[in-house]
Scaffold this motif. Structure first.
Motif, PDB file in Angstrom:
ATOM      1  N   ARG A  94       7.105  14.972 -20.509  1.00 58.47           N
ATOM      2  CA  ARG A  94       8.246  14.610 -21.864  1.00 58.47           C
ATOM      3  C   ARG A  94       7.924  15.992 -22.947  1.00 58.47           C
ATOM      4  NH1 ARG A  94       7.326   9.202 -24.137  1.00 58.47           N
ATOM      5  NH2 ARG A  94       8.803   9.814 -25.612  1.00 58.47           N
ATOM      6  N   VAL A 140       9.779  14.477 -13.857  1.00 61.90           N
ATOM      7  CA  VAL A 140       9.169  12.992 -14.693  1.00 61.90           C
ATOM      8  C   VAL A 140       9.294  11.866 -13.585  1.00 61.90           C
ATOM      9  CG1 VAL A 140      10.285  11.816 -16.650  1.00 61.90           C
ATOM     10  CG2 VAL A 140      10.132  14.168 -16.817  1.00 61.90           C
ATOM     11  N   TYR A 158      12.094   8.884 -23.148  1.00 56.54           N
ATOM     12  CA  TYR A 158      12.500   9.950 -22.584  1.00 56.54           C
ATOM     13  C   TYR A 158      14.040   9.876 -22.036  1.00 56.54           C
ATOM     14  CZ  TYR A 158      13.202  13.352 -18.474  1.00 56.54           C
ATOM     15  OH  TYR A 158      13.680  14.089 -17.750  1.00 56.54           O
ATOM     16  N   GLU A 180      15.639  12.298 -26.525  1.00 60.03           N
ATOM     17  CA  GLU A 180      14.976  13.468 -25.698  1.00 60.03           C
ATOM     18  C   GLU A 180      15.934  13.677 -24.626  1.00 60.03           C
ATOM     19  OE1 GLU A 180      11.012  12.453 -24.099  1.00 60.03           O
ATOM     20  OE2 GLU A 180      10.603  11.457 -26.087  1.00 60.03           O
TER      21      GLU A 180
END
Length: 315
Positions: free
Chosen positions: A142, A151, A175, A180
């Motif tokens: 992240r 991820v 995330y 993000e």
């Protein structure tokens, strides 16, 4: 998890939550740091090892303790010194990596991301069933804005070891959120996709509440009419039903057994206050007692001040 009345207890930020052993360890580490006796590093490392070695297969509790210690020691030489003494110790490997990740989050980048990653892989090889090294790797991915494929591959490794790992679900939610790599819509889709399978008392159950808070804060951040109407979202059918269920179940003595239950109650107290459900918030504040978490109270200002004001209104 047993909750009990703590009316009148002094408010304090309590990262250890209701983990008595972890709280005692933090006090000892503070005392050792102040007195700086000869061999302080060995003493502190032994104290940390003793707590982390308790119930080693309880990965939920173990990850909570590692996370709190890493935050506490992110500016300390202790994690690296312990690892130097015991380079094959899984807890030392994970603690050192987590402390470096915490430092990297505050500074914006890891000092040596490749070395941190290698330590996590070594820990994962030494303790294949332990999700904690993979949780750290998820945090590294992240921080460096890794490709979504990477991820999700790490995410798969975590849930294969601990199906409802709280920190992993919260990490993925943020995330996928607007701060993000994603958007509010993607964060909501992620939560919606797991609700039908997730047990109501799972360690990650509060991820549903967290996405409601994310939506509420997003509306407030946009300002203008949307900010003025942000409170109305708590009256929507889905959100109101969730709050009803949480009020009815989360305070039951044996409903939650995971390490971060007090953190979840802080989230619930904040949400009920934001929704104007002051009568419903009162017993939640009673269960929380003086154990305040920084999030979500810091969104409104100083966490202790905001918490105390909200608790007084509920009373």
């Amino acid at each position: 998890m047993p909750f009990f009345s703590t009316r009148g207890r002094t408010l304090r930020l309590a990262p250890e939550l209701d983990d008595v052993e972890l709280g005692r360890l933090l006090k000892r580490l503070r005392s050792t740091k102040r007195s700086s006796p000869a061999g302080a590093t060995d003493i502190a490392a032994a104290q940390i090892a003793q707590v982390l070695d308790q119930d080693p297969q309880n990965f939920d509790r173990r990850t909570h303790r590692l996370s709190v210690l890493a935050s506490f020691l992110s500016e300390s030489h202790l994690p690296a010194a312990w690892l130097k003494r015991e380079p094959q110790n899984v807890n030392a490997l994970v603690l050192c990596s987590l402390a470096e990740l915490e430092h990297g989050r505050s500074s914006g980048a890891l000092t040596d991301g490749s070395a941190t990653w290698r330590r996590c892989r070594l820990a994962a090889d030494l303790d294949p069933q332990n999700p904690a090294p993979w949780v750290v790797m998820l945090g590294i991915a992240r921080l460096k804005r890794a490709h979504r494929r990477e991820v999700f591959a790490i995410w798969d490794e975590i849930v294969a070891r601990d199906r409802w790992h709280r920190e992993a679900y919260f990490s993925m939610l943020h995330y996928l959120g607007p701060q993000e790599s994603g958007s509010l819509g993607r964060a909501i889709e992620f939560v919606d996709s797991i609700l039908t399978r997730m047990p109501p008392n799972a360690p990650c159950a509060a991820v549903e509440l967290e996405v409601h808070l994310m939506r509420y804060h997003s509306a407030k951040a946009r300002g203008g009419a949307e900010a003025l109407l942000a409170r109305d979202q708590w009256d929507s059918t889905q959100t109101a039903q969730f709050l009803d269920r949480a009020q009815a179940t989360w305070l039951r003595p044996t409903f939650f057994s995971h390490a971060a239950a007090v953190s979840d109650l802080n989230l619930l107290a904040y949400a009920l206050t934001a929704a104007g459900r002051l009568r419903g918030a009162a017993p939640v504040f009673e269960a929380v007692g003086g154990r305040v978490t920084s999030w979500p109270w810091r969104y409104e200002g100083d966490p202790l001040t905001v918490f105390e004001s909200a608790r007084n209104k509920a009373r």
